[in-house]
Scaffold this motif. Structure first.
Motif, PDB file in Angstrom:
ATOM      1  N   VAL A   1       6.287  -5.141   1.410  1.00 53.36           N
ATOM      2  CA  VAL A   1       5.723  -3.874   0.943  1.00 53.36           C
ATOM      3  C   VAL A   1       6.855  -3.051   0.339  1.00 53.36           C
ATOM      4  O   VAL A   1       7.734  -2.571   1.050  1.00 53.36           O
ATOM      5  CB  VAL A   1       5.044  -3.098   2.098  1.00 53.36           C
ATOM      6  CG1 VAL A   1       4.444  -1.790   1.583  1.00 53.36           C
ATOM      7  CG2 VAL A   1       3.959  -3.946   2.755  1.00 53.36           C
ATOM      8  N   MET A   2       6.838  -2.923  -0.974  1.00 48.63           N
ATOM      9  CA  MET A   2       7.841  -2.115  -1.687  1.00 48.63           C
ATOM     10  C   MET A   2       7.325  -0.676  -1.814  1.00 48.63           C
ATOM     11  O   MET A   2       6.177  -0.464  -2.227  1.00 48.63           O
ATOM     12  CB  MET A   2       8.059  -2.667  -3.095  1.00 48.63           C
ATOM     13  CG  MET A   2       8.707  -4.025  -3.137  1.00 48.63           C
ATOM     14  SD  MET A   2      10.513  -3.863  -3.169  1.00 48.63           S
ATOM     15  CE  MET A   2      10.949  -5.609  -3.247  1.00 48.63           C
ATOM     16  N   ALA A   3       8.169   0.294  -1.483  1.00 46.81           N
ATOM     17  CA  ALA A   3       7.741   1.694  -1.523  1.00 46.81           C
ATOM     18  C   ALA A   3       8.582   2.511  -2.491  1.00 46.81           C
ATOM     19  O   ALA A   3       9.820   2.394  -2.509  1.00 46.81           O
ATOM     20  CB  ALA A   3       7.824   2.298  -0.122  1.00 46.81           C
ATOM     21  N   GLY A   4       7.908   3.340  -3.293  1.00 44.25           N
ATOM     22  CA  GLY A   4       8.604   4.218  -4.235  1.00 44.25           C
ATOM     23  C   GLY A   4       7.731   5.395  -4.635  1.00 44.25           C
ATOM     24  O   GLY A   4       6.493   5.317  -4.582  1.00 44.25           O
ATOM     25  N   ASP A   5       8.364   6.475  -5.023  1.00 42.64           N
ATOM     26  CA  ASP A   5       7.638   7.667  -5.476  1.00 42.64           C
ATOM     27  C   ASP A   5       7.700   7.810  -6.990  1.00 42.64           C
ATOM     28  O   ASP A   5       8.544   7.188  -7.651  1.00 42.64           O
ATOM     29  CB  ASP A   5       8.204   8.920  -4.800  1.00 42.64           C
ATOM     30  CG  ASP A   5       7.629   9.123  -3.400  1.00 42.64           C
ATOM     31  OD1 ASP A   5       6.388   9.160  -3.289  1.00 42.64           O
ATOM     32  OD2 ASP A   5       8.407   9.237  -2.442  1.00 42.64           O
TER      33      ASP A   5
ATOM     34  N   GLN B   1       5.358   9.067   4.726  1.00 45.54           N
ATOM     35  CA  GLN B   1       4.556   9.057   5.951  1.00 45.54           C
ATOM     36  C   GLN B   1       3.932   7.676   6.170  1.00 45.54           C
ATOM     37  O   GLN B   1       3.914   7.149   7.290  1.00 45.54           O
ATOM     38  CB  GLN B   1       3.465  10.131   5.880  1.00 45.54           C
ATOM     39  CG  GLN B   1       4.011  11.553   5.935  1.00 45.54           C
ATOM     40  CD  GLN B   1       2.997  12.605   5.468  1.00 45.54           C
ATOM     41  OE1 GLN B   1       1.877  12.282   5.091  1.00 45.54           O
ATOM     42  NE2 GLN B   1       3.405  13.857   5.493  1.00 45.54           N
ATOM     43  N   MET B   2       3.436   7.083   5.083  1.00 45.39           N
ATOM     44  CA  MET B   2       2.829   5.752   5.195  1.00 45.39           C
ATOM     45  C   MET B   2       3.877   4.668   5.437  1.00 45.39           C
ATOM     46  O   MET B   2       3.611   3.693   6.145  1.00 45.39           O
ATOM     47  CB  MET B   2       2.009   5.431   3.941  1.00 45.39           C
ATOM     48  CG  MET B   2       0.624   6.059   3.937  1.00 45.39           C
ATOM     49  SD  MET B   2      -0.418   5.575   5.348  1.00 45.39           S
ATOM     50  CE  MET B   2      -0.572   3.804   5.076  1.00 45.39           C
ATOM     51  N   VAL B   3       5.070   4.838   4.886  1.00 45.17           N
ATOM     52  CA  VAL B   3       6.143   3.866   5.145  1.00 45.17           C
ATOM     53  C   VAL B   3       6.419   3.798   6.642  1.00 45.17           C
ATOM     54  O   VAL B   3       6.533   2.706   7.220  1.00 45.17           O
ATOM     55  CB  VAL B   3       7.426   4.215   4.352  1.00 45.17           C
ATOM     56  CG1 VAL B   3       8.608   3.380   4.839  1.00 45.17           C
ATOM     57  CG2 VAL B   3       7.204   3.994   2.860  1.00 45.17           C
ATOM     58  N   LEU B   4       6.484   4.937   7.287  1.00 41.37           N
ATOM     59  CA  LEU B   4       6.715   4.957   8.741  1.00 41.37           C
ATOM     60  C   LEU B   4       5.536   4.329   9.488  1.00 41.37           C
ATOM     61  O   LEU B   4       5.718   3.662  10.512  1.00 41.37           O
ATOM     62  CB  LEU B   4       6.974   6.389   9.216  1.00 41.37           C
ATOM     63  CG  LEU B   4       8.291   7.005   8.705  1.00 41.37           C
ATOM     64  CD1 LEU B   4       8.391   8.472   9.092  1.00 41.37           C
ATOM     65  CD2 LEU B   4       9.501   6.228   9.235  1.00 41.37           C
ATOM     66  N   ASN B   5       4.339   4.528   8.960  1.00 44.64           N
ATOM     67  CA  ASN B   5       3.146   3.897   9.542  1.00 44.64           C
ATOM     68  C   ASN B   5       3.246   2.369   9.465  1.00 44.64           C
ATOM     69  O   ASN B   5       2.947   1.664  10.432  1.00 44.64           O
ATOM     70  CB  ASN B   5       1.895   4.403   8.806  1.00 44.64           C
ATOM     71  CG  ASN B   5       0.595   4.071   9.527  1.00 44.64           C
ATOM     72  OD1 ASN B   5       0.568   3.744  10.706  1.00 44.64           O
ATOM     73  ND2 ASN B   5      -0.512   4.150   8.796  1.00 44.64           N
TER      74      ASN B   5
END
Length: 356
Positions: free
Chosen positions: A69-73, A91-95
């Motif tokens: 799961v790659m996360a970016g804004d 918040q969802m990354v921590l989830n």
């Protein structure tokens, strides 16, 4: 790194070998000896043949599966293109890291690991299980100029490829693409428009569930971003830099890196497919390694799969992202492998009428 050409990116990631035709042909012949009419298991048979070609084994065993799961804004969120604020990304990354998101639940059911990567989240995150690979704290607003520099775009792709190689060293045999980034259907639609030549009115969808009015605004934002940035359709790194997202670049690199390591990649939804479109534009040899999991409700996803020439396994009316559709389809990947490993042949079962 800033001036890297497509050729240099390809060389750095490594050679993607053609599929093993002997293994694929052996799998096809073996399927016809199993106790069923030839071809009667449809897409499961095509998948079994593809997996044999990728792995070089007629009866592949794919036990260690990793969802990345790659996360970016995205700076374009300033334009009001999403129903959710950017704060939801971290918040969802921590989830994800705490195991509470839909992708975690479905991955546990499918026996897959979830790896979460901060490649472009706008705020600093710390967690013992986070893969911290932040390139910049969110992209710039593509409606006003380039989302990122060419160097950052190249770095995002190479980071994804490095993570693929790292996970293969740890034993990963199959990858699933996942992502998190509020606003990321907008750069994905822009990538589809630029690389396919389709207008934003065709490629833009409702994302997290925006109104008709917001959808029209989103289309205008896309038109403006493409007009201002003039991304070059013949240079996928330029497209990624001008209108893309860091997590999209990271996934494109992960896809390329996994294929270079000889590993199959299950593609999730719209954003993952936009990353696959970038990856195939960088190196078309990646295409036979891709498995389309599902077609989502996001209107541009079906168009993207058509552009890639991929046929999805599932149609579940999903539009969550995260890798959820990809993980759900792992049960079908397992089914294809088990058919090869466990099903009786006409000879072994003493059944008449098999292929001769």
């Amino acid at each position: 790194m800033g001036d890297w050409s497509l050729e240099q990116v390809r060389e750095h990631i490594g050679t993607i070998r053609p599929l093993d035709t002997a293994a694929a042909q052996a799998a096809a012949a073996y399927l016809d000896r199993l106790t069923k009419p030839p071809g009667s298991l449809g897409k499961l048979e095509a998948l079994a043949i593809q997996l044999a070609g990728i792995t070089g084994e007629m009866k592949p065993v794919l036990t260690k599966k990793s969802v990345v799961v790659m996360a970016g804004d995205h700076g374009v969120c300033e334009e009001g293109v999403s129903a959710f604020p950017s704060e939801v990304t971290p918040q969802m990354v921590l989830n994800f890291l705490n195991g509470g998101a839909a992708v975690n639940v479905l991955a546990r059911q499918a026996g897959a690991d979830v790896q979460c990567v901060d490649i472009g989240v706008a705020v600093e995150l710390t967690h013992e299980r986070l893969l911290a690979r932040n390139i910049r704290r969110g992209t710039a607003n593509m409606a006003k100029g380039p989302a990122m520099s060419r160097e950052e775009a190249v770095r995002s792709v190479l980071t994804g490829a490095e993570i693929a190689a790292e996970l293969v060293r740890q034993g990963t045999q199959l990858f699933v693409t996942g992502e998190m980034g509020i606003g990321n259907t907008t750069p994905s639609a822009a990538i589809l428009s630029v690389l396919s030549g389709r207008p934003p009115a065709e490629t833009a969808g409702r994302g997290t569930g925006i109104t008709d009015e917001k959808l029209l605004h989103k289309i205008q934002v896309l038109e403006q971003a493409i007009q201002i940035n003039r991304p070059r359709a013949d240079d996928p790194i330029d497209v990624l830099a001008k209108v893309g997202g860091l997590e999209i670049g990271g996934l494109a690199g992960l896809i390329l890196g996994a294929a270079a390591q000889g590993r199959p990649v299950v593609i999730d939804g719209f954003i993952s497919s936009a990353a696959a479109f970038i990856a195939t534009a960088v190196n078309p040899a990646v295409l036979p390694y891709l498995i389309a999991s599902h077609v989502s409700q996001e209107s541009g996803h079906r168009l993207l799969l058509q552009e890639l020439g991929l046929s999805p396994m599932l149609e579940m009316d999903m539009r969550l992202g995260e890798g959820t559709g990809g993980v759900l389809s792992l049960h079908l990947v397992d089914a294809a492998c088990r058919i090869m490993q466990e099903m009786a042949t006409f000879e072994s079962a003493g059944v008449s009428g098999g292929a001769t």
